[in-house]
Design an enzyme around this catalytic site. Structure first.
Site, PDB file in Angstrom:
ATOM      1  N   ARG A 119     -35.756  32.026   6.401  1.00 45.27           N
ATOM      2  CA  ARG A 119     -34.043  31.862   6.299  1.00 45.27           C
ATOM      3  C   ARG A 119     -33.472  33.506   7.545  1.00 45.27           C
ATOM      4  O   ARG A 119     -34.332  34.064   7.111  1.00 45.27           O
ATOM      5  CB  ARG A 119     -33.617  31.886   5.456  1.00 45.27           C
ATOM      6  CG  ARG A 119     -33.743  33.138   3.984  1.00 45.27           C
ATOM      7  CD  ARG A 119     -32.947  32.676   3.141  1.00 45.27           C
ATOM      8  NE  ARG A 119     -33.414  33.843   1.765  1.00 45.27           N
ATOM      9  CZ  ARG A 119     -32.580  33.799   0.850  1.00 45.27           C
ATOM     10  NH1 ARG A 119     -32.399  32.669   0.392  1.00 45.27           N
ATOM     11  NH2 ARG A 119     -33.055  35.482   0.367  1.00 45.27           N
ATOM     12  N   ASN A 157     -24.409  34.499   3.699  1.00 44.92           N
ATOM     13  CA  ASN A 157     -24.216  34.839   2.596  1.00 44.92           C
ATOM     14  C   ASN A 157     -25.326  35.749   3.026  1.00 44.92           C
ATOM     15  O   ASN A 157     -26.486  36.357   3.898  1.00 44.92           O
ATOM     16  CB  ASN A 157     -25.667  33.772   2.096  1.00 44.92           C
ATOM     17  CG  ASN A 157     -26.569  34.102   0.525  1.00 44.92           C
ATOM     18  OD1 ASN A 157     -25.219  34.504  -0.104  1.00 44.92           O
ATOM     19  ND2 ASN A 157     -27.103  34.372   0.459  1.00 44.92           N
ATOM     20  N   GLU A 158     -24.595  37.114   1.356  1.00 43.06           N
ATOM     21  CA  GLU A 158     -25.698  38.464   1.763  1.00 43.06           C
ATOM     22  C   GLU A 158     -26.228  38.995   3.280  1.00 43.06           C
ATOM     23  O   GLU A 158     -27.155  38.746   3.508  1.00 43.06           O
ATOM     24  CB  GLU A 158     -27.587  38.128   0.908  1.00 43.06           C
ATOM     25  CG  GLU A 158     -27.366  38.070  -0.266  1.00 43.06           C
ATOM     26  CD  GLU A 158     -28.383  38.304  -1.277  1.00 43.06           C
ATOM     27  OE1 GLU A 158     -29.459  37.743  -0.048  1.00 43.06           O
ATOM     28  OE2 GLU A 158     -27.985  38.745  -2.536  1.00 43.06           O
ATOM     29  N   GLU A 312     -24.311  36.755  -7.811  1.00 46.14           N
ATOM     30  CA  GLU A 312     -26.091  36.104  -7.785  1.00 46.14           C
ATOM     31  C   GLU A 312     -26.262  36.857  -9.016  1.00 46.14           C
ATOM     32  O   GLU A 312     -26.268  38.387  -8.750  1.00 46.14           O
ATOM     33  CB  GLU A 312     -26.630  36.091  -6.606  1.00 46.14           C
ATOM     34  CG  GLU A 312     -25.865  34.715  -5.506  1.00 46.14           C
ATOM     35  CD  GLU A 312     -26.957  34.858  -4.608  1.00 46.14           C
ATOM     36  OE1 GLU A 312     -28.539  35.527  -5.180  1.00 46.14           O
ATOM     37  OE2 GLU A 312     -26.726  34.560  -4.147  1.00 46.14           O
ATOM     38  N   TRP A 320     -39.543  37.246  -6.421  1.00 45.57           N
ATOM     39  CA  TRP A 320     -40.117  37.868  -4.856  1.00 45.57           C
ATOM     40  C   TRP A 320     -40.624  39.314  -5.389  1.00 45.57           C
ATOM     41  O   TRP A 320     -40.155  40.206  -4.515  1.00 45.57           O
ATOM     42  CB  TRP A 320     -38.790  38.277  -3.835  1.00 45.57           C
ATOM     43  CG  TRP A 320     -37.262  37.919  -4.496  1.00 45.57           C
ATOM     44  CD1 TRP A 320     -36.493  36.860  -4.880  1.00 45.57           C
ATOM     45  CD2 TRP A 320     -37.152  39.819  -5.012  1.00 45.57           C
ATOM     46  NE1 TRP A 320     -35.476  37.640  -5.629  1.00 45.57           N
ATOM     47  CE2 TRP A 320     -35.773  39.164  -5.451  1.00 45.57           C
ATOM     48  CE3 TRP A 320     -37.374  40.803  -5.153  1.00 45.57           C
ATOM     49  CZ2 TRP A 320     -35.134  39.711  -6.692  1.00 45.57           C
ATOM     50  CZ3 TRP A 320     -36.552  41.380  -6.346  1.00 45.57           C
ATOM     51  CH2 TRP A 320     -35.385  41.477  -6.700  1.00 45.57           C
ATOM     52  N   GLU A 360     -38.299  28.855  -3.111  1.00 45.18           N
ATOM     53  CA  GLU A 360     -37.889  29.277  -4.511  1.00 45.18           C
ATOM     54  C   GLU A 360     -38.482  29.203  -5.720  1.00 45.18           C
ATOM     55  O   GLU A 360     -37.220  29.083  -6.555  1.00 45.18           O
ATOM     56  CB  GLU A 360     -36.354  30.244  -4.199  1.00 45.18           C
ATOM     57  CG  GLU A 360     -35.926  31.549  -3.471  1.00 45.18           C
ATOM     58  CD  GLU A 360     -35.067  31.575  -2.932  1.00 45.18           C
ATOM     59  OE1 GLU A 360     -34.252  31.312  -2.674  1.00 45.18           O
ATOM     60  OE2 GLU A 360     -34.160  32.782  -2.985  1.00 45.18           O
ATOM     61  N   LYS A 361     -39.028  27.979  -5.613  1.00 50.00           N
ATOM     62  CA  LYS A 361     -38.720  26.902  -7.041  1.00 50.00           C
ATOM     63  C   LYS A 361     -39.943  28.105  -8.504  1.00 50.00           C
ATOM     64  O   LYS A 361     -39.308  27.094  -8.807  1.00 50.00           O
ATOM     65  CB  LYS A 361     -40.326  26.227  -6.593  1.00 50.00           C
ATOM     66  CG  LYS A 361     -41.169  26.103  -5.747  1.00 50.00           C
ATOM     67  CD  LYS A 361     -42.645  24.653  -5.085  1.00 50.00           C
ATOM     68  CE  LYS A 361     -43.737  25.176  -4.927  1.00 50.00           C
ATOM     69  NZ  LYS A 361     -43.273  26.127  -4.055  1.00 50.00           N
ATOM     70  N   HIS A 363     -37.983  30.414  -8.987  1.00 49.88           N
ATOM     71  CA  HIS A 363     -37.803  31.521  -9.486  1.00 49.88           C
ATOM     72  C   HIS A 363     -36.630  30.946 -10.240  1.00 49.88           C
ATOM     73  O   HIS A 363     -35.957  30.116  -9.869  1.00 49.88           O
ATOM     74  CB  HIS A 363     -36.338  31.572  -8.223  1.00 49.88           C
ATOM     75  CG  HIS A 363     -35.253  32.986  -8.209  1.00 49.88           C
ATOM     76  ND1 HIS A 363     -33.996  32.634  -8.588  1.00 49.88           N
ATOM     77  CD2 HIS A 363     -35.149  34.479  -7.292  1.00 49.88           C
ATOM     78  CE1 HIS A 363     -32.865  33.974  -8.988  1.00 49.88           C
ATOM     79  NE2 HIS A 363     -34.213  34.870  -7.952  1.00 49.88           N
TER      80      HIS A 363
HETATM   81  C1  GAL Z   1     -30.177  36.101  -2.789  1.00 41.86           C
HETATM   82  C2  GAL Z   1     -30.196  34.939  -1.657  1.00 41.86           C
HETATM   83  C3  GAL Z   1     -30.782  33.760  -3.055  1.00 41.86           C
HETATM   84  C4  GAL Z   1     -31.788  33.750  -3.455  1.00 41.86           C
HETATM   85  C5  GAL Z   1     -31.775  34.835  -4.643  1.00 41.86           C
HETATM   86  C6  GAL Z   1     -33.023  35.012  -4.983  1.00 41.86           C
HETATM   87  O1  GAL Z   1     -30.919  37.712  -2.057  1.00 41.86           O
HETATM   88  O2  GAL Z   1     -28.968  35.080  -1.105  1.00 41.86           O
HETATM   89  O3  GAL Z   1     -30.586  32.492  -2.362  1.00 41.86           O
HETATM   90  O4  GAL Z   1     -32.763  33.910  -2.249  1.00 41.86           O
HETATM   91  O5  GAL Z   1     -31.451  36.190  -3.008  1.00 41.86           O
HETATM   92  O6  GAL Z   1     -33.013  36.206  -6.282  1.00 41.86           O
END
Ligand code: GAL
Length: 665
Positions: A119, A157-158, A312, A320, A360-361, A363
């Site tokens: 991404r 986003n970020e 978030e 991660w 991200e499943k 997370h």
């Molecule tokens: C952020 C991101 C989210 C998601 C999240 C996971 O960096 O904006 O989309 O990936 O981390 O921790």
């Protein structure tokens, strides 16, 4: 900030602490959406961020648009009283775009082009990417720019999360334009960069490149300028999207989610904050509660004390880190309330429903794989109730403290450049040690950017303020001359804005103010420490400090090696103010031992009774519903709050392990 507009709401609506998540209904069949609404209502969710990574769904081919699903999502949310923070969907370009235009893909310093398939694979300076992205923004603004269900715009986003540093030819072109605007002439650049060294003299801007992989250390000022440029290039993208939104959808405030967390340092968020209506931040726990609190305080600093939006964080594990453990009982609620304590008026998570597929499943989310019958969802529902109970805090500002920690992205970037006396310095670590020392003593602190008006502070702590331009030097001097107390640490005041050394002895720009002079740095090796006269030790750094002024007291001395007996920590009295210098890294313990003398000299008292020192962090916020205080349990044990009284909106009078009390005074 432009003018601090908050989420759009009807005049009559009582402001509340918003609660919600990134919501990705495009990953789920339609029937799940109704289930989502039912659960959102159970949890008291009132805001969701939608369409963050939906570009490929919204525009499946260059001239094909599909808004029907998004129309339905926004209408569904609106019908159920849930506001939509609508993303501009530009974070990740679809494969058709990168296939047709591989020239939008970022290039690393080594010359590798990054591929699609992850991404955020786009160059911040690509005109082709910009054109395509702005087209999406226009389409969204045109369609939803006056939809009553849209409460805010969420740019991209970020920004920079995966593409902050791009060394492509586009970046080279834009870097040259940026440099020409900054320096005006190539002679001025040659002077600033010190290109008389190593035959680096440039004849024209056209010869300049980003600091790509070179045969030896690339020019340090080139690296520093590239860091500044890269932050500005992302900010330009933010501004380009925002301008469209302001033009086509003037009533809806604009934000973008920052990443003020840990060692992430590619963006000068102090500057970015001026471009949006309210600050949003994403924070994931990578270390401990103090890192979280420090990040939240810095977010409040860039938001100038006004409410900000926690866009978030995680309900539990992330995906991660090398090993990803769930949060322990109480941590999710404590983390959330700690952000609120530092000014957050919204508590949101990544993400609403845990994905069944994709990267991200694993997370965590508000609704986990296990479903609503789960520890996480029960805690989510509980948190929704707590945010309602403490709703009177919404809209209030974070109360300023007597102590400020000065935070400066230039110094962060500059102090950690290569070919330095040591590569072991960590700017943010040093700042956070001072934070923890203060919190351990029950003293509240702000974390503020260098352009903040310092006059209301009694103490300003400048950890590793490496880069001190003349203008900042003058402001710090006048702060001290008018009765303020400055504390600067090692590797401060060393260079000017161009990373050119202030000559005549260190700490250069601050030498006279501090009344000390250092001829040579003496960094310490990994595992090496140096004993100090109070029985503590210094690490990372040491210096033979010469006192150059009669009004300097020595607070601590080195107690071994060739520095034996020399000053390690000094304090110069200047009228009612003072300027202290700390020439080694004291670590949390050492800072805690030193602080009482510095605080006492500045008349700063603890904000907590003694029995709570070390165990509890406190902050407060004041608004139309009075002064509301937060008491955060930093331990895993119960903590009786003793003499703290008031109307307990949540928690107390005995704090649960990892619990928080919210008290109106
Ligand atoms: C952020 C991101 C989210 C998601 C999240 C996971 O960096 O904006 O989309 O990936 O981390 O921790």
């Amino acid at each position: 900030m432009q003018n601090h507009r908050w989420l759009r709401a009807p005049e009559s609506a009582k402001r509340r602490i918003s609660f919600g998540a990134d919501y990705n209904p495009d990953q789920w069949p339609r029937e799940v959406w109704d289930e989502d609404v039912r659960l959102m209502k159970r949890a008291n969710v009132d805001v969701v961020s939608v369409a963050i990574f939906s570009w490929a769904r919204l525009q499946p081919a260059p001239d094909v648009w599909d808004f029907a699903w998004l129309d339905e999502v926004i209408d569904l949310m609106h019908a159920n009283g849930i506001g939509v923070d609508l993303a501009t969907a530009t974070a990740s370009p679809p494969p058709w775009l990168t296939t047709a235009h591989p020239e939008v893909l970022p290039v690393t310093a080594e010359g590798h082009t990054l591929a699609q398939g992850g991404r955020q694979h786009w160059r911040p300076t690509s005109p082709v990417f910009r054109e395509h992205a702005l087209r999406v923004v226009e389409k969204l603004a045109e369609r939803y720019g006056s939809h009553p269900g849209v409460v805010a715009w969420h740019v991209n986003n970020e920004l920079g999360c995966h593409n902050a540093f791009d060394y492509s030819d586009d970046a080279a072109r834009a870097f040259r334009v940026w440099l020409e605007a900054r320096y005006g002439s190539i002679d001025a650049l040659n002077h600033a960069w010190g290109t008389a060294f190593w035959s680096q003299r440039y004849g024209s801007f056209a010869e300049i490149l980003p600091p790509r992989l070179a045969a030896a250390f690339p020019n340090p000022t080139q690296q520093l300028d590239f860091a500044r440029f890269s932050s500005d290039a992302l900010k330009d993208h933010l501004v380009a999207e925002r301008e469209i939104l302001n033009r086509m959808s003037a009533d809806i405030p604009v934000t973008t989610n920052f990443m003020i967390v840990g060692e992430t340092n590619f963006a000068d968020y102090g500057a970015w904050a001026r471009e949006i209506d309210f600050v949003s931040n994403d924070h994931y726990v990578t270390q401990d509660l103090d890192e979280l609190a420090f990040s939240a305080a810095l977010t409040s600093g860039v938001a100038r004390g006004r409410p900000w939006f926690l866009m978030e964080h995680s309900t539990s594990a992330v995906n991660w880190q090398p090993v990803n453990r769930p949060k322990r009982s109480g941590e999710m609620i404590r983390d959330s309330l700690t952000h609120v304590a530092h000014g957050a008026d919204a508590v949101c998570f990544f993400q609403w429903r845990q994905s069944a597929a994709g990267a991200e499943k694993y997370h965590s989310a508000m609704v986990p794989h296990a479903g609503e019958d789960s520890r996480i969802f029960r805690d989510v529902v509980r948190l929704g109730g707590i945010l309602e109970d403490i709703g009177d805090v919404a809209g209030s500002d974070r109360d300023p403290a007597d102590v400020a920690i000065l935070f400066d992205w230039d110094s962060w970037w500059g102090s950690q450049l290569d070919s330095h006396p040591t590569e072991r310095l960590r700017y943010r670590r040093e700042a956070q040690d001072w934070w923890t020392g203060l919190v351990d003593l029950g003293v509240r602190a702000d974390v503020v950017t260098t352009d903040t008006d310092l006059s209301s502070y009694r103490i300003v702590i400048a950890p590793m303020l490496y880069s001190v331009p003349d203008e900042l030097r003058l402001r710090l001097s006048s702060f001290v001359e008018t009765g303020g107390h400055l504390v600067a640490t090692y590797f401060s005041g060393v260079v000017d804005h161009d990373d050119r050394v202030w000559l005549g002895g260190y700490p250069g720009a601050l030498r006279e103010l501090l009344g000390v002079r250092i001829e040579e740095f003496r960094p310490l090796y990994e595992g090496e420490t140096i004993p100090l006269s109070d029985g503590g030790t210094g690490s990372l750094w040491s210096e033979p400090v010469d006192v150059t002024s009669d009004d300097v007291d020595v607070l601590l001395r080195y107690a071994a090696d060739e520095l034996d007996g020399l000053p390690a920590v000094t304090r110069r009295s200047v009228g009612a103010g003072s300027a202290s210098y700390v020439s080694t890294s004291l670590g949390i313990e050492g800072v805690r031992r030193l602080l009482p003398a510095l605080l006492g000299g500045a008349d700063v008292a603890s904000d907590l009774p003694e029995p709570l020192h070390g165990k509890v962090e406190t902050t407060s916020r004041t608004g139309e519903h009075g002064r509301i205080r937060f008491l955060i349990n930093r331990t895993d044990d119960e903590v009786p709050l003793g003499s703290i009284t008031g109307e307990f909106l949540h928690g107390g009078p005995v704090l649960e392990p990892r619990g928080v009390a919210v008290v109106r005074e």
